[in-house]
Design an enzyme around this catalytic site. Structure first.
Site, PDB file in Angstrom:
ATOM      1  N   ASP A 170      -8.651  20.919 -33.239  1.00 14.22           N
ATOM      2  CA  ASP A 170      -9.312  19.719 -32.751  1.00 14.22           C
ATOM      3  C   ASP A 170      -8.799  18.487 -33.504  1.00 14.22           C
ATOM      4  O   ASP A 170      -8.551  18.542 -34.708  1.00 14.22           O
ATOM      5  CB  ASP A 170     -10.823  19.894 -32.958  1.00 14.22           C
ATOM      6  CG  ASP A 170     -11.629  18.756 -32.397  1.00 14.22           C
ATOM      7  OD1 ASP A 170     -11.568  18.532 -31.186  1.00 14.22           O
ATOM      8  OD2 ASP A 170     -12.337  18.092 -33.189  1.00 14.22           O
ATOM      9  N   GLU A 227      -5.034  19.588 -29.902  1.00 15.44           N
ATOM     10  CA  GLU A 227      -5.717  18.581 -29.111  1.00 15.44           C
ATOM     11  C   GLU A 227      -5.042  17.237 -29.389  1.00 15.44           C
ATOM     12  O   GLU A 227      -5.384  16.536 -30.345  1.00 15.44           O
ATOM     13  CB  GLU A 227      -7.212  18.519 -29.475  1.00 15.44           C
ATOM     14  CG  GLU A 227      -7.985  17.621 -28.525  1.00 15.44           C
ATOM     15  CD  GLU A 227      -9.077  16.804 -29.200  1.00 15.44           C
ATOM     16  OE1 GLU A 227     -10.001  16.385 -28.504  1.00 15.44           O
ATOM     17  OE2 GLU A 227      -8.979  16.575 -30.414  1.00 15.44           O
ATOM     18  N   ASP A 281     -15.745  17.969 -23.402  1.00 17.02           N
ATOM     19  CA  ASP A 281     -16.105  16.563 -23.589  1.00 17.02           C
ATOM     20  C   ASP A 281     -16.026  15.760 -22.298  1.00 17.02           C
ATOM     21  O   ASP A 281     -16.385  14.568 -22.283  1.00 17.02           O
ATOM     22  CB  ASP A 281     -15.193  15.911 -24.636  1.00 17.02           C
ATOM     23  CG  ASP A 281     -15.549  16.306 -26.056  1.00 17.02           C
ATOM     24  OD1 ASP A 281     -16.731  16.624 -26.299  1.00 17.02           O
ATOM     25  OD2 ASP A 281     -14.665  16.314 -26.921  1.00 17.02           O
TER      26      ASP A 281
END
Length: 494
Positions: free
Chosen positions: A292, A339, A392
């Site tokens: 992430d 990411e 998200d």
């Protein structure tokens, strides 16, 4: 990574009668569904315990597993519980939404009962688990025991002697809270036993697990308390600076995440030892790791502690490729997805490309500009992972219902969306048809669920992470439809 596909769904979203998804029979049934659908991957959200806002990205431990995922029926099979211990307890009355308050109050009470029956577990098994995980589990268990002793207050508000971990006081509490420490270690033993069995089953069905590793840890965590030297804290162990992202088109205030910033210079002197331990743990949990906020390893946005927004921050250089070279030297060429979303600079993209890691392409981001948009499938390269959307993002149906008319027209024309096929299926088709080696969609997108199925709205503190699947939604017809699409675009496993 061969041409393949997968489905993104949080463990929390699995159905059952006990308020939140677990590692029980419904998880095994979902693996069977993935197998029938021709999928190669199940992407999950972090398996760590949750705290503030019920977010898996704000956890009291980067190493521990979430007790909520421990399945009661499996504990009953192991003679640790009786059906009457949990059958008539209120874990929430809405089968499509998680009531985290009730889960917190009532699930942990049942796990306490299981602990009273711990003699049903071979003592040597628990000792072995404790020894193999002593580099994190002892501090975590002590932290949790202290957390409850101090009425769930942040460790920042504990008595100073234990807050700063004076050796004499640490030893004192280890003796005084021995049974509580044993309880929290027992809970972790159960978590890893059940998860390892589920993962083994998935792997036997040729399903690989993609798991998330958040770049940061929470301020109120065992990690920050027990390893304070690797974070930028002052003499009172209060953060000097915290994490976030700067203002952008989505937020004029930016996002103030509030996580402590690493002392990267010290970590580098120690060959990033804490991170190597963390990645080693996650390699045991997952088959593929999604890192992430990858851009934070090149440069990260830091804000002075106490600021109310992320506006008054600055970019600071991160450990860059030196970190990943150390990871390679210690762990080899591990399977990683990065990411690479948000504000990306040339330096971030160069780092990703030097490392050869696949980045992420989000189809929902593709239609707000022109044909040069990097998220349009004709601009992909093979070494990427294509998503309809992530946890998200809104669901595809939710996004289509709320997007700008001009964007919707471009999307419909580009993908040939039509009502007969279903607009969400057209978006999935566009992702599956792309050149990307791996394509993934949220389960909600296959189920044609609108914004009610959205998992997270960034910057929104409460009301997230609640969506749950209803068991009857996983039909044979749906599995066959996904399989047909997957076969058409040559994403079926060999």
């Amino acid at each position: 990574m061969k041409r393949s596909s997968g489905i993104l769904m949080s463990i929390t979203s699995l159905p059952n009668a006990y308020g939140i998804g677990t590692f029980g029979k419904e998880a095994y049934e979902f693996v069977d569904f993935l197998n029938k659908s021709g999928q190669s991957y199940w992407q999950v959200l972090p398996l760590n315990p949750t705290s503030f806002g019920d977010s898996p990205y704000q956890s009291p431990s980067a190493f521990a597993g979430n007790p909520y995922f421990i399945d009661f029926e499996l504990l009953e099979r192991d003679n640790l519980l009786k059906k009457s211990d949990y059958e008539f307890i209120d874990f929430g009355c809405d089968e499509e939404r998680i009531d985290y308050e009730k889960i917190f109050k009532n699930k942990m009470k049942v796990l306490r009962i299981a602990f009273t029956n711990k003699d049903e577990i071979e003592d040597e098994d628990i000792k072995k688990f404790r020894k193999e995980n002593q580099y994190w589990v002892e501090d975590y268990a002590l932290y949790m025991a202290l957390k409850y002793k101090f009425d769930l207050k942040s460790w920042q508000d504990w008595d100073k002697d234990i807050k700063i971990r004076e050796k004499e006081k640490v030893n004192y509490y280890k003796k005084k809270l021995k049974e509580e420490i044993d309880y929290w270690i027992f809970i972790q033993f159960l978590f890893f036993k059940q998860w390892n069995n589920l993962k083994d089953y998935a792997n036997r069905k040729r399903i690989k697990i993609i798991g998330d590793v958040p770049i940061y840890v929470a301020e109120d965590s065992a990690d920050t308390w027990a390893n304070s030297e690797i974070f930028l804290l002052d003499d009172n162990r209060v953060p000097i600076v915290v994490s976030g992202v700067p203002p952008d088109g989505f937020s004029s205030d930016g996002q103030l995440w509030g996580n402590p910033i690493y002392n990267w210079d010290l970590l580098e002197e120690r060959n990033f030892d804490w991170w190597i331990e963390r990645l080693t743990m996650n390699l045991n949990l997952y088959d593929v790791i999604r890192i992430d906020h990858f851009r934070g390893f090149e440069s990260y946005w830091q804000v002075k502690y106490g600021e109310r927004t992320a506006v008054n921050g600055e970019w600071v250089k991160g450990p860059n490729i030196r970190f990943f070279k150390t990871v390679y030297n210690c762990l080899g060429n591990i399977p990683i997805i990065v990411e690479d979303l948000g504000y990306l600079t040339k330096e971030v993209l160069e780092l990703r490309d030097k490392l050869g890691y696949p980045g992420m392409k989000i189809l929902q981001f593709a239609f707000d500009s022109d044909e040069n948009n990097d998220y349009l499938p004709h601009n992909y390269d093979r070494n990427c992972v294509a998503y309809t959307g992530t946890h998200d993002n809104n669901t595809v149906i939710g996004w289509l219902d709320n997007t700008d008319r001009r964007v919707l027209e471009f999307c419909s024309k580009y993908l040939g969306l039509n009502q007969e096929e279903g607009y969400n299926w057209g978006m999935i088709r566009g992702t599956w048809a792309s050149i990307a080696n791996l394509s993934i969609a949220q389960l909600q997108d296959f189920l044609s669920i609108d914004s009610k199925g959205r998992m997270n709205i960034p910057s929104k503190v409460d009301g997230n992470w609640q969506w749950r699947l209803k068991k009857e939604q996983l039909t044979s017809d749906l599995a066959e439809k996904i399989y047909s699409l997957t076969k058409m675009y040559r994403r079926i496993r060999d």
